[in-house]
Scaffold this active site. Structure first.
Site, PDB file in Angstrom:
ATOM      1  N   GLU A   1      -0.434 -40.061  14.125  1.00  0.00           N
ATOM      2  CA  GLU A   1       0.711 -39.257  13.703  1.00  0.00           C
ATOM      3  C   GLU A   1       1.298 -39.772  12.387  1.00  0.00           C
ATOM      4  O   GLU A   1       1.722 -38.997  11.536  1.00  0.00           O
ATOM      5  CB  GLU A   1       1.792 -39.262  14.790  1.00  0.00           C
ATOM      6  CG  GLU A   1       1.514 -38.320  15.940  1.00  0.00           C
ATOM      7  CD  GLU A   1       1.630 -36.862  15.517  1.00  0.00           C
ATOM      8  OE1 GLU A   1       2.697 -36.254  15.670  1.00  0.00           O
ATOM      9  OE2 GLU A   1       0.618 -36.325  15.000  1.00  0.00           O
TER      10      GLU A   1
ATOM     11  N   THR B   1       6.539 -30.286   7.956  1.00  0.00           N
ATOM     12  CA  THR B   1       7.197 -31.292   8.783  1.00  0.00           C
ATOM     13  C   THR B   1       7.957 -32.306   7.945  1.00  0.00           C
ATOM     14  O   THR B   1       9.087 -32.675   8.257  1.00  0.00           O
ATOM     15  CB  THR B   1       6.154 -32.015   9.657  1.00  0.00           C
ATOM     16  OG1 THR B   1       5.529 -31.051  10.506  1.00  0.00           O
ATOM     17  CG2 THR B   1       6.806 -33.084  10.510  1.00  0.00           C
TER      18      THR B   1
END
Length: 313
Positions: free
Chosen positions: A133, A186
């Site tokens: 991530e 994001t």
């Protein structure tokens, strides 16, 4: 028992669950990503094919979250001398707020672990997924990868040390999910978040988190709904999502328990008490968006308790 080829599906996830920024998340039945791993005589990790991403993801093995995570895993268990080929099949939209990178990373880690006879538990794979991530989003958080890997609803109690708690999923809890085809990166969504909040706001927020967790344990659907309010993150991120408040009104008027942004958006979701209500809300929101000239994907899902799974090639 070790294998020569493994094909794995890993699910999409909804992170935050409105009030639980970076600590709460749950897994969906669909969509998700698939990864195929094969042994090869050529030493090293080779990313040989990616489909469904529109060319947006890096093809270099060191830069792609799937192959990079597999490399880290092999180094950790002392198996860098083997050779594997990886195929990534994206079956969910990139940048949707549905944990796209998490699903890919989890699928790859679950696949390599299965290929080598499962030397590590699912929980042991979590740190490698978090590193993936960090490579994808610039921030290593577990609110997507934890439910994608463990299934169900998860709470990240602590990052140092890492402590992830599995929360119960009431039997009649369903999700209506809509992904509007608008771009909300994001990194940009995270940069908009305030770094300082008032004590008054913090008290409201942690009260809602505690209420939501309590509602999940007691299957108190009314409490779940009352607790799905965010005074810290949603007011800022909602600005980036066209028709957000109109979509929320449609969902609540149609019987949703609560409504909010999935991850950093633009996807939105509603918790409901039946699959029929979830389908009705998804259809109503998609129809509204179409009237505004916005295409979308809609999904109706229970809480996926399984997480990643091996599937037939």
């Amino acid at each position: 028992m070790e294998k020569d080829c493994v094909h794995v599906f890993a699910p999409a996830t909804v992170a935050n669950i409105v009030c639980g920024f970076d600590v709460l998340g749950f897994a969906l039945d669909e969509p998700g990503d698939e990864v195929t791993l094969r042994r090869t005589d050529k030493t090293g990790v080779h990313l040989v094919n990616i489909t469904g991403d529109g060319g947006r993801l890096p093809r270099e093995a060191e830069k792609n979250t799937v192959s990079a995570s597999v490399m880290t895993f092999l180094k950790h268990i002392g198996r860098t001398g083997i050779g594997v080929e990886i195929e990534l099949h994206k079956q969910m939209p990139v940048g949707s707020g549905l944990g796209s990178s998490a699903a890919s990373t989890v699928a790859g880690l679950f696949a390599i672990n299965t290929l080598l006879g499962s030397p590590l538990s699912r929980r042991d794979l979590l740190p490698f997924a978090i590193q993936g991530e960090a490579l994808a989003c610039g921030h290593g958080h577990a609110d997507n990868v934890a439910p994608a890997l463990l299934g169900g609803i998860t709470l990240v109690r602590s990052y140092e040390p890492l402590d992830v708690i599995a929360l119960p999923a009431p039997q009649s809890l369903y999700a209506a999910v809509v992904f509007p085809h608008v771009d909300v990166p994001t990194r940009d969504a995270r940069q908009m978040i305030r770094t300082k909040v008032s004590l008054k706001e913090a008290v409201v927020q942690w009260g809602n988190i505690a209420g939501l967790v309590s509602g999940l344990f007691t299957a108190d659907y009314d409490l779940i709904g009352r607790s799905m309010h965010d005074v810290l993150i949603e007011p800022t991120r909602a600005i980036l999502i066209p028709e957000f408040y109109e979509m929320r009104k449609l969902a609540m008027d149609a019987g949703a328990l609560g409504f909010g942004i999935s991850g950093s958006g633009p996807s939105v979701f509603a918790f409901v008490q039946s699959r029929e209500t979830a389908a009705r809300i998804t259809s109503a929101i998609q129809s509204h968006l179409m009237q505004q000239g916005i295409e979308s994907n809609g999904y109706v899902s229970g809480i996926n308790l399984e997480g990643p799974r091996e599937v037939n090639s």
